[in-house]
Design a protein around this motif. Structure first.
Motif, PDB file in Angstrom:
ATOM      1  N   ASN A  13      -7.479  -3.865  -8.720  1.00 28.60           N
ATOM      2  CA  ASN A  13      -6.687  -4.631  -7.764  1.00 28.60           C
ATOM      3  C   ASN A  13      -5.483  -5.332  -8.376  1.00 28.60           C
ATOM      4  O   ASN A  13      -4.410  -5.361  -7.767  1.00 28.60           O
ATOM      5  CB  ASN A  13      -7.581  -5.646  -7.051  1.00 28.60           C
ATOM      6  CG  ASN A  13      -8.559  -4.978  -6.110  1.00 28.60           C
ATOM      7  OD1 ASN A  13      -8.256  -3.966  -5.483  1.00 28.60           O
ATOM      8  ND2 ASN A  13      -9.751  -5.541  -5.994  1.00 28.60           N
ATOM      9  N   ASP A  14      -5.617  -5.915  -9.564  1.00 29.92           N
ATOM     10  CA  ASP A  14      -4.476  -6.599 -10.181  1.00 29.92           C
ATOM     11  C   ASP A  14      -3.281  -5.668 -10.363  1.00 29.92           C
ATOM     12  O   ASP A  14      -2.127  -6.112 -10.372  1.00 29.92           O
ATOM     13  CB  ASP A  14      -4.859  -7.194 -11.540  1.00 29.92           C
ATOM     14  CG  ASP A  14      -5.451  -8.594 -11.436  1.00 29.92           C
ATOM     15  OD1 ASP A  14      -5.341  -9.228 -10.366  1.00 29.92           O
ATOM     16  OD2 ASP A  14      -6.034  -9.059 -12.441  1.00 29.92           O
ATOM     17  N   LEU A  15      -3.548  -4.372 -10.526  1.00 30.75           N
ATOM     18  CA  LEU A  15      -2.473  -3.417 -10.767  1.00 30.75           C
ATOM     19  C   LEU A  15      -2.009  -2.681  -9.521  1.00 30.75           C
ATOM     20  O   LEU A  15      -0.813  -2.429  -9.364  1.00 30.75           O
ATOM     21  CB  LEU A  15      -2.919  -2.377 -11.808  1.00 30.75           C
ATOM     22  CG  LEU A  15      -2.868  -2.824 -13.264  1.00 30.75           C
ATOM     23  CD1 LEU A  15      -3.539  -1.796 -14.157  1.00 30.75           C
ATOM     24  CD2 LEU A  15      -1.434  -3.045 -13.700  1.00 30.75           C
ATOM     25  N   GLY A  20      -2.242  -7.630  -5.034  1.00 31.83           N
ATOM     26  CA  GLY A  20      -2.334  -7.952  -6.459  1.00 31.83           C
ATOM     27  C   GLY A  20      -0.961  -8.259  -7.030  1.00 31.83           C
ATOM     28  O   GLY A  20       0.071  -7.867  -6.475  1.00 31.83           O
ATOM     29  N   PRO A  21      -0.922  -8.957  -8.183  1.00 28.62           N
ATOM     30  CA  PRO A  21       0.368  -9.354  -8.764  1.00 28.62           C
ATOM     31  C   PRO A  21       1.288  -8.181  -9.089  1.00 28.62           C
ATOM     32  O   PRO A  21       2.499  -8.255  -8.863  1.00 28.62           O
ATOM     33  CB  PRO A  21      -0.018 -10.130 -10.026  1.00 28.62           C
ATOM     34  CG  PRO A  21      -1.457  -9.877 -10.253  1.00 28.62           C
ATOM     35  CD  PRO A  21      -2.062  -9.439  -8.962  1.00 28.62           C
ATOM     36  N   ASN A  22       0.730  -7.081  -9.604  1.00 27.00           N
ATOM     37  CA  ASN A  22       1.566  -5.916  -9.908  1.00 27.00           C
ATOM     38  C   ASN A  22       1.790  -5.058  -8.675  1.00 27.00           C
ATOM     39  O   ASN A  22       2.769  -4.325  -8.594  1.00 27.00           O
ATOM     40  CB  ASN A  22       0.943  -5.091 -11.034  1.00 27.00           C
ATOM     41  CG  ASN A  22       1.053  -5.807 -12.365  1.00 27.00           C
ATOM     42  OD1 ASN A  22       2.131  -5.929 -12.919  1.00 27.00           O
ATOM     43  ND2 ASN A  22      -0.058  -6.309 -12.866  1.00 27.00           N
ATOM     44  N   GLY A  23       0.884  -5.135  -7.708  1.00 23.73           N
ATOM     45  CA  GLY A  23       1.039  -4.407  -6.456  1.00 23.73           C
ATOM     46  C   GLY A  23       2.203  -4.908  -5.632  1.00 23.73           C
ATOM     47  O   GLY A  23       2.730  -4.198  -4.771  1.00 23.73           O
ATOM     48  N   GLY A  82      -2.798 -15.020 -15.958  1.00 20.57           N
ATOM     49  CA  GLY A  82      -4.161 -15.161 -15.467  1.00 20.57           C
ATOM     50  C   GLY A  82      -4.723 -13.921 -14.794  1.00 20.57           C
ATOM     51  O   GLY A  82      -5.529 -14.017 -13.867  1.00 20.57           O
ATOM     52  N   ILE A  83      -4.306 -12.742 -15.270  1.00 23.79           N
ATOM     53  CA  ILE A  83      -4.801 -11.502 -14.663  1.00 23.79           C
ATOM     54  C   ILE A  83      -5.777 -10.785 -15.598  1.00 23.79           C
ATOM     55  O   ILE A  83      -5.934 -11.157 -16.755  1.00 23.79           O
ATOM     56  CB  ILE A  83      -3.645 -10.560 -14.260  1.00 23.79           C
ATOM     57  CG1 ILE A  83      -2.796 -10.160 -15.477  1.00 23.79           C
ATOM     58  CG2 ILE A  83      -2.773 -11.221 -13.198  1.00 23.79           C
ATOM     59  CD1 ILE A  83      -1.749  -9.083 -15.162  1.00 23.79           C
TER      60      ILE A  83
END
Length: 193
Positions: A13-15, A20-23, A82-83
């Motif tokens: 999800n982070d990516l 997500g932050p990168n999404g 913080g990921i």
């Protein structure tokens, strides 16, 4: 039993999730523009139907980032932003991919899925000879897996339409650089053996 495995790389999800932050950034644009989630799910469904083992590779760190390399350009942003914290939503596999309890879970703390993980033990225990793979990013985890898998005498197959970089150019250059080490196909044409 199949002597193949399909490894889905860093589709967490982070990516890749839109929330997500990168999404929300360049990776998200590439994931959506190239239909990475749909293509990967198509390949996963075909692999399952063919009886091929499935493994999800995820990058993650303890909440205090004890495994995170302090001087790594690629991981320096993890602690700062913080990921990639294990046990949190960000390191879970994207829900659209339909991860199942019997799938292998390979957690890594570096770019390569082979480095200091359970991957090699899984491959040996299951008599794996062929590794299908896709994920993000093409020029990091995909390249690392393909090159190292090649040198460990696995047959490597990349599902190109399940991969992306932060830009189309980055992805294309990475695929060109891998062609000596693997076969490339896509989620439509792949035949899981």
């Amino acid at each position: 039993m199949s002597d193949s495995i399909y490894l889905v790389l860093d589709m967490e999800n982070d990516l890749v999730h839109a929330d997500g932050p990168n999404g929300k950034a360049a990776y998200g644009d590439q994931v959506r523009g190239r239909n990475i989630l749909v293509n990967t799910r198509r390949a996963l469904d075909k692999a399952r139907a063919a009886g091929v083992l499935i493994g999800f590779v995820r990058v993650g760190f303890s909440p205090d980032y004890r495994e995170c390399p302090p001087n790594s350009p690629i991981f320096s942003g993890a602690r700062k932003n913080g990921i990639f914290k294990l046990g949190e939503w960000g390191t879970e596999v994207h829900p659209d991919l339909g991860q199942q309890p019997g799938d292998f879970d390979i957690v890594k703390h570096r770019v390569s899925p082979f480095y200091a993980t359970n991957l090699e033990a899984i491959l040996r225990a299951k008599g794996i000879k062929r590794i299908y793979c896709s994920g993000i990013s093409t020029n990091a985890v995909v390249q690392a897996l393909v090159r190292e898998g090649h040198d460990r005498d696995y047959e490597m197959i990349v599902l190109e339409d399940g991969c992306c970089g932060v830009s189309a150019e980055e992805h294309d250059n990475a695929i060109k650089g891998l062609q000596r080490f693997c076969r490339t196909t896509n989620s439509q044409d792949v035949v899981f053996e």
